[in-house]
Design a protein around this motif. Structure first.
Motif, short mmCIF file in Angstrom:
data_model
loop_
_atom_site.label_atom_id
_atom_site.label_comp_id
_atom_site.label_asym_id
_atom_site.label_seq_id
_atom_site.Cartn_x
_atom_site.Cartn_y
_atom_site.Cartn_z
N GLU A 536 0.40 11.06 5.63
CA GLU A 536 0.22 9.66 5.96
C GLU A 536 -1.25 9.39 6.25
O GLU A 536 -2.03 10.30 6.55
CB GLU A 536 1.09 9.26 7.16
N VAL A 537 -1.62 8.12 6.15
CA VAL A 537 -2.98 7.66 6.46
C VAL A 537 -2.86 6.42 7.31
O VAL A 537 -2.10 5.49 6.97
CB VAL A 537 -3.77 7.34 5.17
N ASP A 538 -3.55 6.42 8.45
CA ASP A 538 -3.47 5.30 9.41
C ASP A 538 -2.02 4.99 9.79
O ASP A 538 -1.63 3.83 9.94
CB ASP A 538 -4.15 4.05 8.83
N GLY A 539 -1.21 6.03 9.90
CA GLY A 539 0.17 5.86 10.31
C GLY A 539 1.10 5.36 9.23
O GLY A 539 2.29 5.15 9.48
N LEU A 540 0.58 5.19 8.03
CA LEU A 540 1.38 4.67 6.91
C LEU A 540 1.72 5.82 5.97
O LEU A 540 0.83 6.57 5.56
CB LEU A 540 0.61 3.58 6.16
N PRO A 541 2.99 5.99 5.60
CA PRO A 541 3.38 7.11 4.74
C PRO A 541 2.78 6.98 3.34
O PRO A 541 2.60 5.87 2.83
CB PRO A 541 4.90 7.00 4.70
N PHE A 542 2.47 8.12 2.74
CA PHE A 542 1.90 8.06 1.38
C PHE A 542 2.86 7.39 0.44
O PHE A 542 2.49 6.49 -0.32
CB PHE A 542 1.55 9.47 0.88
N PHE A 543 4.13 7.82 0.46
CA PHE A 543 5.19 7.14 -0.31
C PHE A 543 5.96 6.26 0.66
O PHE A 543 6.39 6.72 1.71
CB PHE A 543 6.13 8.15 -0.98
N ASN A 544 6.14 4.97 0.41
CA ASN A 544 5.75 4.24 -0.79
C ASN A 544 4.69 3.20 -0.44
O ASN A 544 4.64 2.13 -1.06
CB ASN A 544 6.95 3.53 -1.41
N THR A 545 3.86 3.50 0.56
CA THR A 545 2.84 2.53 0.95
C THR A 545 1.54 2.75 0.16
O THR A 545 1.14 1.91 -0.63
CB THR A 545 2.56 2.61 2.46
N HIS A 546 0.92 3.91 0.36
CA HIS A 546 -0.34 4.17 -0.35
C HIS A 546 -0.10 4.34 -1.85
O HIS A 546 -0.91 3.89 -2.67
CB HIS A 546 -1.01 5.42 0.24
N SER A 547 1.00 4.96 -2.21
CA SER A 547 1.29 5.13 -3.64
C SER A 547 1.47 3.78 -4.32
O SER A 547 1.00 3.57 -5.45
CB SER A 547 2.55 5.99 -3.83
N ASP A 548 2.14 2.84 -3.65
CA ASP A 548 2.32 1.50 -4.22
C ASP A 548 1.00 0.77 -4.34
O ASP A 548 0.76 0.04 -5.31
CB ASP A 548 3.30 0.69 -3.37
N MET A 549 0.13 0.94 -3.33
CA MET A 549 -1.18 0.29 -3.39
C MET A 549 -1.98 0.80 -4.59
O MET A 549 -2.58 0.03 -5.34
CB MET A 549 -1.95 0.56 -2.09
N ILE A 550 -1.99 2.12 -4.78
CA ILE A 550 -2.71 2.70 -5.92
C ILE A 550 -2.17 2.14 -7.23
O ILE A 550 -2.94 1.74 -8.12
CB ILE A 550 -2.61 4.24 -5.90
N GLN A 551 -0.87 2.06 -7.34
CA GLN A 551 -0.27 1.56 -8.58
C GLN A 551 -0.60 0.08 -8.79
O GLN A 551 -0.84 -0.35 -9.93
CB GLN A 551 1.24 1.76 -8.57
N SER A 552 -0.63 -0.69 -7.74
CA SER A 552 -0.97 -2.11 -7.86
C SER A 552 -2.41 -2.28 -8.36
O SER A 552 -2.69 -3.14 -9.22
CB SER A 552 -0.81 -2.81 -6.50
N LEU A 553 -3.32 -1.47 -7.84
CA LEU A 553 -4.72 -1.54 -8.29
C LEU A 553 -4.84 -1.14 -9.76
O LEU A 553 -5.58 -1.76 -10.52
CB LEU A 553 -5.59 -0.64 -7.41
#
Length: 558
Positions: A536-553
């Motif tokens: 996790e980063v900043d308390g947010l799980p990699f899946f599906n928060t950061h992974s979704d952000m990467i895909q959106s970009l």
């Protein structure tokens, strides 16, 4: 030939006359440097006429003044070339587009043309920009300069961009230093033209580059028009062919000292603005949406695109009770930016705290390098507050863990030609001093923790890594944008779009960022908000928060 009194309204051409043995290489030289040397017509040996451009023409008499070159040396001016008719039977004439042909189009959009107003020949300068050499032809770019009012820059670019046969859009806007021109009052060809208050120097590629090419090849005998004394065609300006690219150029200022503007297509700019909007969310509800400054991602990315060497710093030791005290936000974004910058051919170094060098070397798999840089980037890097201390979001002083890399950014503010970017998500990161008053007003503990050190560009994101991902995507969009790519190389040489595949592989991806986060966790690096040793980063799980952000970009970018 049209009479001189009828010059206004008709397209004009530069002229180069060479022995037929050099013709093929010169044509390739023109193709390799199409900005300064847009080829309108190549004659057959001994052909005086130019059927596509003028029904009744004779190249021996149709220019008001010619230049003769012998072995690369100027050997005098001539009113006509009739006495060289015998030698010219074995010579080929090249007709090259001229920027005088676009002046009417510029004026129609309300842009003043100062050289016309002042009754002077346009200012022409040799630059330090090398053309792509072919055979015996090797020279630097020559440019024309027209002072344009700042509020008319977009109009000048829009008018000239489609006119590729007459040099197209500007190749530089701003300080002449970027082209190696020291004094605008000392022209190499043409006349000095006076600027008016509010004018900005705008430079276009110039067909007089062909004269420099003739000098470089040292041909026993060659002729050119005398700069400013053009071949006048029968083609009216309004008949000039237009580009079908469908892209509109946008002029963006990226530096005030030295004055520097860049060009980008409206399409690419809109996509980068979409990236900025995507990362500008506030998942922790900390009030960071109040810190957003429009177009900082666009301006920062444009500045980075022009940079030759970039220094990136990261590291926020918020977990002072643990070893290592760093958090998982920052390094992934830094590595992603570094990968794209390196793929674009720039020198990159990553700098961190002395105590963390071994750890970061292992993570980044590259030792920190020393060098001179023209852009500094801080991403999720602890920033110095106004009292000289460094604070995490909970207002705890972590100064004992932070080396004063802020000093580099403060020094850069006083060094001409160095730009800086700060990427942050809370206002206590290096470079976010640009928005410190907003941090004090809207962010918890802002009065204490706000970074006091500003950067030229401040990219705010919900998580700093997202800002790094967005910069990488923006750099990809810029360098695959025809308008920006051409401006970067000053319209000489060939487009680099063939490298697109390697640039795609340098973009962030869900799989790459997952693996990098795993490496961080293996090194004991914890999540910023929770302190968890987890994916996790900043308390947010990699899946599906950061992974979704990467895909959106990536969806916007590709």
């Amino acid at each position: 030939m049209a009479a001189l009194a009828q010059i206004t309204g008709y397209n004009q051409a530069n002229v180069v006359i060479l022995h037929k043995s050099l013709a093929d290489d010169f044509e390739k030289f023109c193709q390799a440097n199409s900005g300064p040397l847009p080829l309108l017509y190549r004659s057959s040996p001994g052909e005086w006429k130019c059927p596509p451009l003028s029904l009744e023409s004779d190249i021996r008499t149709d220019c008001p003044l010619y230049r003769r070159y012998e072995n690369g040396t100027f050997a005098g001016s001539l009113a006509n070339l009739e006495s060289y008719s015998e030698q010219m039977k074995d010579m080929v004439t090249f007709y090259l587009g001229c920027s005088f042909s676009f002046e009417n189009a510029v004026q129609k959009l309300g842009v003043p043309v100062r050289n016309v107003e002042q009754g002077r020949n346009v200012s022409m300068y040799k630059t330090a920009i090398p053309c792509h050499g072919v055979g015996k032809f090797s020279c630097n770019l020559v440019v024309t300069m027209r002072p344009i009012p700042q509020d008319k820059l977009d109009a000048a670019a829009i008018a000239t961009h489609p006119m590729k046969q007459y040099h197209g859009a500007p190749v530089h806007i701003g300080s002449p230093d970027f082209l190696g021109i020291k004094d605008l009052q000392k022209t190499d060809y043409g006349d000095p033209v006076e600027s008016q208050p509010g004018d900005v120097p705008v430079f276009w590629a110039c067909g007089v580059t062909g004269v420099e090419a003739v000098i470089s090849c040292k041909s026993p005998l060659a002729f050119t028009h005398s700069p400013g004394c053009m071949f006048i065609t029968d083609v009216k300006n309004e008949d000039a062919p237009e580009s079908d690219s469908g892209q509109t150029p946008l002029v963006v200022q990226i530096s005030s000292d030295p004055l520097h503007y860049s060009l980008v297509s409206q399409r690419a700019a809109d996509k980068i603005r979409a990236l900025e909007k995507i990362i500008g969310v506030d998942p922790g509800d900390r009030g960071i949406t109040n810190l957003l400054v429009k177009d900082e991602l666009l301006k920062s990315s444009l500045s980075l695109s022009h940079a030759k060497s970039v220094l990136i710093t990261t590291g926020f030791p918020t977990h002072f009770q643990h070893q290592p005290p760093e958090e998982t936000d920052g390094p992934p974004g830094a590595v992603t930016m570094a990968a794209m910058l390196q793929a674009l051919g720039k020198e990159v170094a990553i700098v961190t705290d002395e105590r963390a060098i071994d750890m970061n070397r292992s993570i980044i798999e590259k030792a920190v390098e020393q060098g001179l840089f023209d852009h500094l980037v801080a991403i999720e890097r602890a920033g110095r507050a106004s009292d000289g201390n460094y604070y995490n979001a909970r207002k705890i002083n972590i100064k004992h863990l932070v080396d004063p890399i802020d000093d580099l950014f403060e020094a850069a503010q006083n060094i001409r030609g160095i730009s800086t970017t700060g990427v942050g998500d809370g206002g206590n990161e290096l470079g976010t001093g640009k928005v410190k008053e907003l941090v004090k007003k809207h962010i918890p503990n802002g009065d204490t923790i706000a970074c006091d050190v500003a950067a030229d560009f401040t990219v705010i994101a919900g998580v700093s890594n997202w800002g790094g991902y967005a910069v990488s995507c923006a750099l990809y969009l810029l360098n695959t944008c025809e308008i920006h790519e051409r401006y970067l190389r000053r319209a000489v040489g060939f487009p680099r779009l063939s490298e697109r595949e390697s640039w795609v592989s340098s973009l962030p991806s869900v799989s790459k960022e997952e693996k990098l986060l795993e490496i961080l966790v293996q090194h004991g690096v914890r999540s910023g908000k929770t302190g968890n040793l987890a994916m996790e980063v900043d308390g947010l799980p990699f899946f599906n928060t950061h992974s979704d952000m990467i895909q959106s970009l990536l969806n916007v970018t590709l």
